[in-house]
Design a protein around this motif. Sequence first.
Motif, PDB file in Angstrom:
ATOM      1  N   MET A 228     -11.363   9.316   0.772  1.00 25.82           N
ATOM      2  CA  MET A 228     -11.757   9.997   2.010  1.00 25.82           C
ATOM      3  C   MET A 228     -11.409  11.472   2.001  1.00 25.82           C
ATOM      4  SD  MET A 228     -10.999   8.984   5.953  1.00 25.82           S
ATOM      5  CE  MET A 228      -9.486   9.884   6.135  1.00 25.82           C
TER       6      MET A 228
ATOM      7  N   GLY B 195       0.836  -1.211   0.000  1.00 23.51           N
ATOM      8  CA  GLY B 195       0.000   0.000   0.000  1.00 23.51           C
ATOM      9  C   GLY B 195       0.859   1.244   0.000  1.00 23.51           C
TER      10      GLY B 195
ATOM     11  N   ILE C 253      -0.441   6.787   4.026  1.00 21.41           N
ATOM     12  CA  ILE C 253       0.494   6.411   5.098  1.00 21.41           C
ATOM     13  C   ILE C 253       1.651   5.573   4.538  1.00 21.41           C
ATOM     14  CG2 ILE C 253       0.674   5.102   7.269  1.00 21.41           C
ATOM     15  CD1 ILE C 253      -2.375   5.887   7.706  1.00 21.41           C
TER      16      ILE C 253
ATOM     17  N   PRO D 139      -6.130   9.574   0.734  1.00 20.36           N
ATOM     18  CA  PRO D 139      -7.192   9.283  -0.240  1.00 20.36           C
ATOM     19  C   PRO D 139      -7.752   7.871  -0.098  1.00 20.36           C
ATOM     20  CG  PRO D 139      -5.044   9.080  -1.277  1.00 20.36           C
ATOM     21  CD  PRO D 139      -4.780   9.460   0.160  1.00 20.36           C
ATOM     22  N   ILE D 140      -7.766   7.318   1.110  1.00 19.08           N
ATOM     23  CA  ILE D 140      -8.206   5.917   1.255  1.00 19.08           C
ATOM     24  C   ILE D 140      -9.549   5.711   0.550  1.00 19.08           C
ATOM     25  CG2 ILE D 140      -9.327   6.216   3.524  1.00 19.08           C
ATOM     26  CD1 ILE D 140      -8.116   3.343   4.179  1.00 19.08           C
TER      27      ILE D 140
ATOM     28  N   ARG E  16       0.016  -0.278  -6.790  1.00 13.07           N
ATOM     29  CA  ARG E  16      -0.931  -0.636  -7.848  1.00 13.07           C
ATOM     30  C   ARG E  16      -0.440  -0.190  -9.208  1.00 13.07           C
ATOM     31  NH1 ARG E  16      -5.340  -3.982  -6.920  1.00 13.07           N
ATOM     32  NH2 ARG E  16      -6.881  -3.022  -5.584  1.00 13.07           N
TER      33      ARG E  16
ATOM     34  N   SER F  28      -5.740   0.566  13.175  1.00 11.60           N
ATOM     35  CA  SER F  28      -6.630   1.730  13.136  1.00 11.60           C
ATOM     36  C   SER F  28      -7.181   1.928  14.541  1.00 11.60           C
ATOM     37  CB  SER F  28      -7.779   1.443  12.168  1.00 11.60           C
ATOM     38  OG  SER F  28      -8.818   2.370  12.336  1.00 11.60           O
TER      39      SER F  28
ATOM     40  N   GLY G  17       1.257  -4.857  -8.050  1.00 10.08           N
ATOM     41  CA  GLY G  17       0.384  -6.024  -7.888  1.00 10.08           C
ATOM     42  C   GLY G  17      -0.754  -5.780  -6.923  1.00 10.08           C
TER      43      GLY G  17
ATOM     44  N   ALA H 277      -1.384  -1.995   3.276  1.00  7.39           N
ATOM     45  CA  ALA H 277      -2.487  -1.752   2.325  1.00  7.39           C
ATOM     46  C   ALA H 277      -3.826  -1.982   3.004  1.00  7.39           C
ATOM     47  CB  ALA H 277      -2.353  -2.683   1.120  1.00  7.39           C
ATOM     48  N   GLY H 278      -4.784  -1.141   2.688  1.00  8.63           N
ATOM     49  CA  GLY H 278      -6.104  -1.326   3.288  1.00  8.63           C
ATOM     50  C   GLY H 278      -7.169  -0.557   2.539  1.00  8.63           C
TER      51      GLY H 278
ATOM     52  N   PRO I 173      -3.278   4.159  13.418  1.00  8.49           N
ATOM     53  CA  PRO I 173      -3.546   5.582  13.195  1.00  8.49           C
ATOM     54  C   PRO I 173      -5.016   5.887  13.480  1.00  8.49           C
ATOM     55  CG  PRO I 173      -2.649   4.509  11.209  1.00  8.49           C
ATOM     56  CD  PRO I 173      -3.060   3.440  12.165  1.00  8.49           C
ATOM     57  N   GLY I 174      -5.269   7.119  13.867  1.00  7.51           N
ATOM     58  CA  GLY I 174      -6.647   7.613  13.872  1.00  7.51           C
ATOM     59  C   GLY I 174      -6.908   8.272  12.526  1.00  7.51           C
ATOM     60  N   ALA I 175      -7.968   9.073  12.466  1.00  7.79           N
ATOM     61  CA  ALA I 175      -8.351   9.699  11.192  1.00  7.79           C
ATOM     62  C   ALA I 175      -7.171  10.468  10.594  1.00  7.79           C
ATOM     63  CB  ALA I 175      -9.526  10.631  11.421  1.00  7.79           C
ATOM     64  N   THR I 176      -6.870  10.163   9.350  1.00  6.66           N
ATOM     65  CA  THR I 176      -5.669  10.680   8.691  1.00  6.66           C
ATOM     66  C   THR I 176      -6.030  11.192   7.306  1.00  6.66           C
ATOM     67  OG1 THR I 176      -4.441   8.940   9.844  1.00  6.66           O
ATOM     68  CG2 THR I 176      -3.279  10.059   8.081  1.00  6.66           C
TER      69      THR I 176
HETATM   70  N1  NAD Z   1      -6.760   7.315   6.494  1.00  4.82           N
HETATM   71  C1  NAD Z   1      -7.222   7.024   7.693  1.00  4.82           C
HETATM   72  O1  NAD Z   1      -7.971   7.806   8.305  1.00  4.82           O
HETATM   73  C2  NAD Z   1      -6.831   5.738   8.363  1.00  4.82           C
HETATM   74  C3  NAD Z   1      -7.129   5.582   9.718  1.00  4.82           C
HETATM   75  C4  NAD Z   1      -6.773   4.419  10.360  1.00  4.82           C
HETATM   76  C5  NAD Z   1      -6.135   3.416   9.671  1.00  4.82           C
HETATM   77  N2  NAD Z   1      -5.855   3.570   8.347  1.00  4.82           N
HETATM   78  C6  NAD Z   1      -5.196   2.460   7.673  1.00  4.82           C
HETATM   79  O2  NAD Z   1      -4.024   2.916   7.052  1.00  4.82           O
HETATM   80  C7  NAD Z   1      -3.674   2.016   5.996  1.00  4.82           C
HETATM   81  C8  NAD Z   1      -3.255   2.827   4.791  1.00  4.82           C
HETATM   82  O3  NAD Z   1      -4.360   3.571   4.340  1.00  4.82           O
HETATM   83  P1  NAD Z   1      -4.260   5.109   3.923  1.00  4.82           P
HETATM   84  O4  NAD Z   1      -5.176   5.851   4.799  1.00  4.82           O
HETATM   85  O5  NAD Z   1      -2.865   5.518   3.794  1.00  4.82           O
HETATM   86  O6  NAD Z   1      -5.016   5.052   2.509  1.00  4.82           O
HETATM   87  P2  NAD Z   1      -4.451   5.045   1.028  1.00  4.82           P
HETATM   88  O7  NAD Z   1      -5.579   4.662   0.153  1.00  4.82           O
HETATM   89  O8  NAD Z   1      -3.733   6.301   0.728  1.00  4.82           O
HETATM   90  O9  NAD Z   1      -3.380   3.870   1.097  1.00  4.82           O
HETATM   91  C9  NAD Z   1      -3.731   2.527   0.963  1.00  4.82           C
HETATM   92  C10 NAD Z   1      -2.964   1.957  -0.199  1.00  4.82           C
HETATM   93  O10 NAD Z   1      -3.268   0.577  -0.298  1.00  4.82           O
HETATM   94  C11 NAD Z   1      -3.382   0.268  -1.672  1.00  4.82           C
HETATM   95  N3  NAD Z   1      -4.225  -0.901  -1.839  1.00  4.82           N
HETATM   96  C12 NAD Z   1      -5.523  -1.064  -1.475  1.00  4.82           C
HETATM   97  N4  NAD Z   1      -5.947  -2.273  -1.835  1.00  4.82           N
HETATM   98  C13 NAD Z   1      -4.902  -2.887  -2.446  1.00  4.82           C
HETATM   99  C14 NAD Z   1      -4.724  -4.145  -3.054  1.00  4.82           C
HETATM  100  N5  NAD Z   1      -5.718  -5.035  -3.101  1.00  4.82           N
HETATM  101  N6  NAD Z   1      -3.518  -4.435  -3.568  1.00  4.82           N
HETATM  102  C15 NAD Z   1      -2.502  -3.548  -3.535  1.00  4.82           C
HETATM  103  N7  NAD Z   1      -2.615  -2.348  -2.973  1.00  4.82           N
HETATM  104  C16 NAD Z   1      -3.794  -2.012  -2.445  1.00  4.82           C
HETATM  105  C17 NAD Z   1      -4.012   1.489  -2.308  1.00  4.82           C
HETATM  106  O11 NAD Z   1      -3.737   1.535  -3.703  1.00  4.82           O
HETATM  107  C18 NAD Z   1      -3.350   2.608  -1.531  1.00  4.82           C
HETATM  108  O12 NAD Z   1      -2.183   3.081  -2.171  1.00  4.82           O
HETATM  109  C19 NAD Z   1      -4.899   1.128   5.777  1.00  4.82           C
HETATM  110  O13 NAD Z   1      -4.650  -0.147   6.329  1.00  4.82           O
HETATM  111  C20 NAD Z   1      -5.991   1.844   6.544  1.00  4.82           C
HETATM  112  O14 NAD Z   1      -6.982   0.968   7.010  1.00  4.82           O
HETATM  113  C21 NAD Z   1      -6.180   4.721   7.682  1.00  4.82           C
END
Ligand code: NAD
Length: 257
Positions: A201, A11, A16, A187-188, A36, A139, A55, A84-85, A181-184
């Motif tokens: 987001m 991810g 993050i 672009p999730i 991706r 999270s 991938g 990744a999430g 992390p909390g709310a961040t």
């Molecule tokens: N943004 C928030 O508020 C927040 C809060 C708590 C936890 N999180 C956690 O932080 C982590 C990162 O999320 P983020 O907020 O940086 O969002 P983000 O979308 O910027 O980053 C997530 C990345 O994962 C990649 N991804 C998703 N599904 C995938 C797949 N099947 N294969 C390959 N890559 C894949 C996306 O392309 C993206 O680049 C996640 O696990 C999310 O649950 C985010």
Amino acid sequence: MLLNRRVVVTGAGSGIGKAIVKRFLKEGACVLAVVRKPEQVEEFASHKDFSFVVGDVNDYSTNELAVTSAIKKWGGLDVMIANAGVWDFFKKLQKMSVTELEDGFSQIMSTNVKAVLMAAHASYSELNKTNGCLITTGSNACFRPGGGGPLYTASKYALRGIVGQLALDFAPNVRVCGVAPGATDTPISGTDALNQRQKSMNSDRSRLDSMGQHIPLGRVSSPEEHTDLYVMLASANGARYITGTVLVSDGGLTAGQ
Ligand SMILES: NC(=O)c1ccc[n+]([C@@H]2O[C@H](COP(=O)([O-])OP(=O)(O)OC[C@H]3O[C@@H](n4cnc5c(N)ncnc54)[C@H](O)[C@@H]3O)[C@@H](O)[C@H]2O)c1
């Protein structure tokens, strides 16, 4: 602090994960990003200690390729960061069709839970050799409801269980930890099943502002603000006695709940 640490980050193309890549390169690590699309990491392309694979983390082969590529390039792997999430944009159960429930559950659990197990499986034997560590991104939703809808909350509670279980199973050579992390401001996005793939987001500033109002520190965080914890957990000496735990970085969000 991370000089020559060999690290895979999933991810890593945004949010993050990308902030972790940037910080880890600055700290001297060798970083292999799982993304991706190649253009997501163009800015690191010329860095001598950077590499990437493209991938889907839901495929075991992507996790395997990331590990074997790091070994081929740097001779081993010290840290696997399964980050990744996908989110569910607070989708309530009572607003889902049966198909959305079934497919949404499969897709969210696949990326947020099964892919972490696959990353752990693919990296374990190498981490065992190097006394390395697995770090996952949890999270606030690992600890309390309200960080999403029931599918996201279920996935992050499950993730916390995995951190504890794998810490027992992988000890004593491999530490397993999480960062919550909390709310961040990222672009999730979400899943096809819930028709949320195109959503992001942080495209809705009013949602971020309203989330910030529920946080004791008064705002959502930047992705960069969580990276200190990843550095500490990933360093050879910084967290030698820490395993099985998920460290919270949420501006106090869960403190008052
Ligand atoms: N943004 C928030 O508020 C927040 C809060 C708590 C936890 N999180 C956690 O932080 C982590 C990162 O999320 P983020 O907020 O940086 O969002 P983000 O979308 O910027 O980053 C997530 C990345 O994962 C990649 N991804 C998703 N599904 C995938 C797949 N099947 N294969 C390959 N890559 C894949 C996306 O392309 C993206 O680049 C996640 O696990 C999310 O649950 C985010």
